[in-house]
Design an enzyme around this catalytic site. Structure first.
Site, short mmCIF file in Angstrom:
data_model
loop_
_atom_site.label_atom_id
_atom_site.label_comp_id
_atom_site.label_asym_id
_atom_site.label_seq_id
_atom_site.Cartn_x
_atom_site.Cartn_y
_atom_site.Cartn_z
N THR A 197 37.56 45.45 34.98
CA THR A 197 37.34 44.84 33.44
C THR A 197 37.11 45.48 31.63
OG1 THR A 197 36.91 43.11 34.39
CG2 THR A 197 36.37 42.74 31.94
N ASN A 230 43.95 37.60 42.80
CA ASN A 230 42.53 37.43 43.69
C ASN A 230 42.66 35.83 44.43
OD1 ASN A 230 42.66 37.59 40.96
ND2 ASN A 230 40.78 36.54 41.28
N GLN A 255 42.75 44.28 43.51
CA GLN A 255 42.54 44.48 44.94
C GLN A 255 43.12 44.58 45.70
OE1 GLN A 255 40.24 41.63 45.73
NE2 GLN A 255 40.08 40.77 44.72
N SER A 286 38.49 49.22 41.41
CA SER A 286 36.94 48.60 41.28
C SER A 286 36.45 48.94 42.44
CB SER A 286 37.25 47.25 40.94
OG SER A 286 35.47 46.89 40.49
N HIS A 318 33.06 48.07 43.84
CA HIS A 318 33.07 47.09 44.94
C HIS A 318 33.70 46.21 45.48
CE1 HIS A 318 32.78 43.41 41.83
NE2 HIS A 318 33.62 44.10 41.24
N THR A 345 27.91 58.72 29.16
CA THR A 345 27.84 59.29 30.15
C THR A 345 27.98 59.31 31.47
OG1 THR A 345 25.63 60.43 29.09
CG2 THR A 345 25.60 60.73 31.03
N CYS A 363 33.62 25.61 37.02
CA CYS A 363 32.24 24.61 36.88
C CYS A 363 32.54 24.16 35.32
CB CYS A 363 31.44 23.86 37.20
SG CYS A 363 30.53 22.75 36.79
N1 PLP Z 1 41.19 41.90 38.23
C1 PLP Z 1 41.05 41.07 39.72
C2 PLP Z 1 42.37 41.04 39.95
C3 PLP Z 1 39.77 41.11 40.08
O1 PLP Z 1 40.15 40.19 41.65
C4 PLP Z 1 38.78 42.28 39.57
C5 PLP Z 1 37.96 41.41 39.83
O2 PLP Z 1 37.11 39.99 40.35
C6 PLP Z 1 38.88 42.14 37.64
C7 PLP Z 1 39.98 42.45 37.65
C8 PLP Z 1 37.72 42.81 37.81
O3 PLP Z 1 36.63 43.46 38.70
P1 PLP Z 1 35.44 44.46 38.28
O4 PLP Z 1 34.69 43.19 39.14
O5 PLP Z 1 35.53 45.60 38.13
O6 PLP Z 1 35.26 44.21 36.37
#
Ligand code: PLP
Length: 377
Positions: free
Chosen positions: A72, A153, A181, A201, A203, A239, A329
């Site tokens: 993000t 996503n 993704q 990202s 995670h 940092t 929602c």
């Molecule tokens: N872009 C896409 C296509 C995503 O699926 C996501 C996360 O759901 C993001 C951006 C945002 O990533 P982050 O969780 O690192 O902010």
């Protein structure tokens, strides 16, 4: 009851080796990576080693990788920076982008006077490439940025990134792709497929939450979004999250090594899921997903409304299955997500996204499809 996790597009469990790499570093005597003494240098080495892993993964140079708190943040930095630093006057994007792109662009017209054009998308989540070409061929002198995600996503629909790259190059436009993704899942070579900006990202590929990176091509360096210290070569102050960065690199290393095996496994799980649902015999529809270019781990299905499917997410959760809804929602009412609206999905049906990973197995697929069949009766 053993729970089943089918929400890997939202986030993924951390690999044990990642946890080990992070905790080893946490227990070590690390200093601030900006300090030039022994302890600081140890942390600096951890960050620079991680940068090499990311750069090698997408075949770019280490000087083009910058760590951030998330994708993000990376997308925000890229979009703002391309306007404030590179003179972009017109951004071409699509209505199925992630909210961190769409919401960010919302204020650009008022704040910067940037023209924003959203491409048309079809029922499968494909952008209109001819419309893009026409817009790029426009004779105006506005500097343009094309911002299109690589893998959607919600649908798993994939952009023809090479085609967009070629179009942007031949018309002198900048190209940003949100590759969240696809990093760690598909082979990415940004020396071959030219683009100016991308991101990842941790995670999403079995690394920790709260750490990401951006790729900024050496010819399109942008001003920092977060200012302060000189970290990340003045591109991102603050940092460094050295534990997160080390975890990101470890997760990416493993994802690279296992990519093919994981992909085969996910493909066969998806096939099994579809086979067991027996789509031709029941009223379940696949939303999007009929593309040649498709992320195999993301499957969005729609169900007819009935007593059980009306509360489908809750009923799946009670049955021990974690998946994701195609609705958001707002003010107590369930609305279709912006992506499902954009591709014209039937608003009267119930949409659920199932997203698989190599951590799922065939038994789980059977259990989930049994639960789904039960909901339709
Ligand atoms: N872009 C896409 C296509 C995503 O699926 C996501 C996360 O759901 C993001 C951006 C945002 O990533 P982050 O969780 O690192 O902010």
């Amino acid at each position: 009851m053993q729970r089943i996790y089918l929400d890997h597009a939202a986030t993924t469990p951390m690999d044990n080796a990642v946890i080990e790499a992070m905790t080893t570093l946490m227990k070590d005597d690390n200093g601030n990576p900006s300090s030039i003494h022994h302890h600081g240098r140890k942390s600096r080495i951890a960050v620079e080693e991680a940068r090499k892993v990311v750069a090698n993964t997408i075949n770019v140079s280490t000087g083009e990788i910058f760590f951030t708190s998330s994708a993000t943040e990376a997308n925000n930095a890229i979009l703002h920076g391309s306007v404030t630093g590179l003179g972009v006057k017109h951004i071409i994007s699509s209505p199925i982008e992630h909210p961190c792109v769409l919401r960010t662009l919302e204020c650009f017209e008022e704040k910067y006077g940037t023209k924003i054009t959203m491409l048309n998308v079809d029922a499968n989540g494909n952008v209109d490439y001819n419309q893009l070409e026409k817009l790029l061929a426009d004779n105006d002198t506005d500097k343009k940025l094309v911002s299109l995600m690589h893998v959607n996503n919600e649908l798993g629909a994939m952009l023809d990134i090479e085609r967009v790259s070629q179009l942007c190059q031949s018309h002198g436009a900048l190209f940003h792709s949100d590759t969240v993704q696809s990093v760690g899942k598909f082979e990415l070579d940004f020396d071959k497929t030219k683009l100016n900006f991308a991101c990842g990202s941790a995670h999403k590929f079995n690394g920790p939450m709260g750490v990401g990176f951006m790729y900024v091509n050496a010819d399109s360096m942008i001003p920092a979004l977060i200012t302060g210290g000189k970290q990340e070569r003045n591109m991102r102050a603050g940092t460094e999250n050295i534990y997160g960065i080390a975890g990101l690199a470890k997760a990416l290393e493993i994802a690279n090594q296992e990519r093919e095996a994981r992909s085969n496994e996910i493909n066969s799980l998806r096939q099994e899921f579809i086979n067991q649902l027996q789509l031709d015999k029941v009223d379940i529809k696949v939303i999007g997903n009929t593309n040649e270019l498709q992320h195999p781990g993301i499957l969005n299905l729609s169900f007819p409304p009935n007593k059980k499917t009306q509360l489908m997410m809750m009923n799946l959760d009670i049955a021990g299955i974690s998946s994701s809804s195609g609705s958001a929602c707002s003010s107590g009412a369930m609305n279709q997500s912006h992506v499902l609206q954009a591709v014209g999905a039937d608003p009267n049906r119930i949409a659920v996204r199932f997203s698989f990973s190599h951590l799922n197995n065939q038994d789980e697929i059977t259990r989930v499809t049994d639960v789904i069949h039960d909901m339709l009766t």
